[in-house]
Design an enzyme around this catalytic site. Structure first.
Site, mmCIF file in Angstrom:
data_model
loop_
_atom_site.group_PDB
_atom_site.id
_atom_site.type_symbol
_atom_site.label_atom_id
_atom_site.label_comp_id
_atom_site.label_asym_id
_atom_site.label_seq_id
_atom_site.Cartn_x
_atom_site.Cartn_y
_atom_site.Cartn_z
ATOM 1 C CB CYS A 143 -4.323 8.553 3.923
ATOM 2 S SG CYS A 143 -3.992 8.896 5.664
ATOM 3 C CG ASN B 239 -1.818 1.157 1.337
ATOM 4 O OD1 ASN B 239 -1.398 2.287 1.565
ATOM 5 N ND2 ASN B 239 -3.101 0.916 1.149
#
Lengths: 304, 263
Positions: free
Chosen positions: A130, A99
């Site tokens: 995020c 990731n």
């Protein structure tokens, strides 16, 4: 005999259960509680080019049926991951998904190039979602144009499975999913956390030092299932579903809604063997209804 | 190694207003736990109080194969925990925390505890008893009503000093003032402390001033308790720079020289 294996745009896994990024570290902390060989895959803690210290504490607040977190992508950097984590992690028979998050398109591209040469990594999950870092992350994820740009540039540099992880903090997740598809993504994963806030009424301050954080856990599941269902019906590439999964039944909801695989996140914090329980639960469901493979139920949801 | 355990509660009792002592039969934890470690408890099955609650181990009894925890009811989770009864099964991950109190034999040790921070210090004091010739324990409480475990600490220490904020029991004042007086009296080799952050900060400063090695046990809002979710961050020194360590994994016990206290 039920076939639990899945092949998502070249990402082959023995079962459809992946430990979600940010809730599983690099897997090492879970060795006392489960056999990593039982996992379909591990999406490792979000990586950046340079190490990141992350946000100030408190970074977590418990909310009804879930949590808010604002870790802020604390990680040792992509090179340290390759040097210190891959050597032991490759000893396990599970797919390693890197990731990655960046501040700029160039950051994302550099990481795609670096990881492209790491044979042990089976896929990249592009974190453009995020909510806890100011610079990049979600500022890419809320713009269909930027998602398409980042995806297409990484696509040229990365040969294996490219997954784009989508944020739910948008007006239309179908639009951002289509942008990822147009950019050449092999797959989209959704949902990342929902931006939220919790207040300490006694101090009159937010509980999180970052003021806001990402909401996850069972409370977000209905939102996630709805989004997976929408995206599945509007893109041709496979979907990996996540958001509040803590049982086989939860996972089956996502599979029926159109997910080809699932990620288990927040549940790992409460039950360190949650992924294994989810996998066993899916298998029991297939057995109960006489299905032979995961593919038999993907997208089998009949809408009214 | 921590383990996911389902263990039986042997006894629960309220020892002061809102403070409960629970004895748990857990051969694995009793065998493997070290002073300073904690357990992470699922206080209620299901979504209410969703996260586990980290609670320090107060006593390890290898012969009886039990551990004792003492906790204060602070919110939903600890309320559910306090309602558990003898014979109930408790779902916990234990023992946790790789940073534990060092148990090197020293001549003179001082243990400083404040409020609910005193509990992990009891097992520490017991463990040090045979290794140190002199152990001074200083405990601070808000008032007489909340003063607990006096007898236990008395038997585990060479000298016990108690301070209360309002002077309703022991000396009126702060544990840190007593600590400084003791250090003025004579040389000590080691300080151990657990309690509210302002207290720990002061203990660390005093330790530095008098050149005494010092270990402190920290607290932070925690998630998994096993070092995976990275939420319980605390600032620690890292060469000339600093980094975020994690209370559940690198701690909860740190050398006070490593910890950076933000103002």
């Amino acid at each position: 005999m039920i076939d639990m294996s899945v092949n998502i745009a070249g990402l082959k896994m023995k079962n459809p259960v992946i430990a979600a990024s940010g809730t599983f570290g690099f897997g090492g902390q879970f060795l006392p509680f489960m056999d990593l060989n039982k996992l379909g895959g591990i999406s490792v803690k979000g990586l950046t080019l340079a190490p990141r210290k992350g946000n100030k504490s408190p970074r977590i607040a418990e909310t009804p049926g879930g949590i808010l977190n604002s870790v802020g992508l604390q990680n040792p950097g992509v090179e340290s991951f390759i040097k210190d984590e891959i050597p032991w992690l490759k000893g396990y028979d599970t797919a390693i998904i890197a990731n990655v998050a960046g501040n700029t398109v160039e950051d994302y591209c550099k990481m795609a190039e670096i990881i492209n040469s790491v044979d042990e990594v089976s896929a990249i999950e592009v974190n453009v979602s995020c909510p806890n870092v100011k610079e990049g992350g979600v500022s890419f994820g809320v713009s269909a144009c930027l998602i398409e740009e980042v995806t297409s540039k990484m696509r040229r540099l990365y040969k294996k499975t490219l997954i784009v992880k989508l944020t739910p903090n948008v007006t239309s997740i179908v639009e951002t999913a289509k942008a990822a598809e147009a950019g050449g993504a092999d797959c989209v994963s959704l949902i990342n956390t929902l931006l939220g806030m919790a207040v300490d009424i006694h101090t009159k301050r937010p509980i999180l030092a970052n003021n806001t954080g990402g909401l996850s856990g069972p409370c977000v599941k209905p939102v996630a299932v709805r989004m997976v269902s929408e995206v599945y019906r509007n893109v041709k590439i496979p979907v990996i579903g996540m958001g509040g999964i803590s049982s086989g039944e939860d996972a089956v909801e996502f599979l029926l809604a159109g997910a080809s695989a699932v990620m288990v996140g927040t549940a790992n914090l409460v039950e360190p063997d949650a992924c294994v329980k989810v996998e066993e639960g899916i298998e029991r469901y297939l057995e109960k209804y006489g299905y032979k493979s995961i593919g038999d139920i993907v997208g089998k949801l009949e809408l009214y | 190694m921590p383990a996911l355990l389902k263990e039986e509660i042997i006894n629960v009792e309220q020892i002061a207003p809102g403070i409960f002592k629970m004895v748990i039969f857990s051969p694995y934890t009793a065998e493997n736990a070290k002073p300073g470690q904690f357990v992470n408890i699922k206080c209620k099955e299901g979504l209410d109080a969703y996260l586990r609650r980290p609670i320090s181990i107060c006593e390890i009894n290898r012969d009886e194969k039990t551990i004792t925890i003492v906790f204060q009811v602070k919110g939903k989770g600890t309320k559910f925990l306090s309602e558990k009864k003898t014979g109930d099964i408790i779902d916990m991950i234990a023992p946790l925390g790789w940073g534990t109190f060092s148990l090197e034999p020293v001549e003179n040790a001082v243990i400083v505890g404040g409020g609910i921070g005193i509990f992990p210090l009891y097992e520490l004091s017991r463990s040090l008893k045979s290794k140190c010739s002199d152990i001074t324990v200083i405990l601070g409480f808000r008032n007489k009503e909340l003063t607990v475990m006096e007898k236990e600490f008395e038997s585990a220490a060479s000298r016990l000093l108690i301070a209360t904020d309002d002077g309703s029991y022991g000396v009126r004042g702060f544990t840190t003032d007593i600590l400084e007086d003791i250090l003025k009296e004579g040389k000590k080799d080691m300080i151990y402390a657990c309690g509210p952050l302002p207290m720990l900060k002061k203990v660390a400063r005093i330790a530095e001033k008098y050149g005494v090695n010092c270990e402190i046990s920290l607290e932070e809002r925690m998630g998994c308790g096993i070092g995976a979710c990275l939420v319980c961050a605390c600032k620690t020194k890292y060469g000339d720079d600093w980094e975020h360590s994690h209370v559940c994994y690198n701690g909860p016990v740190f050398n006070s020289r490593e910890v950076i206290f933000d103002d």
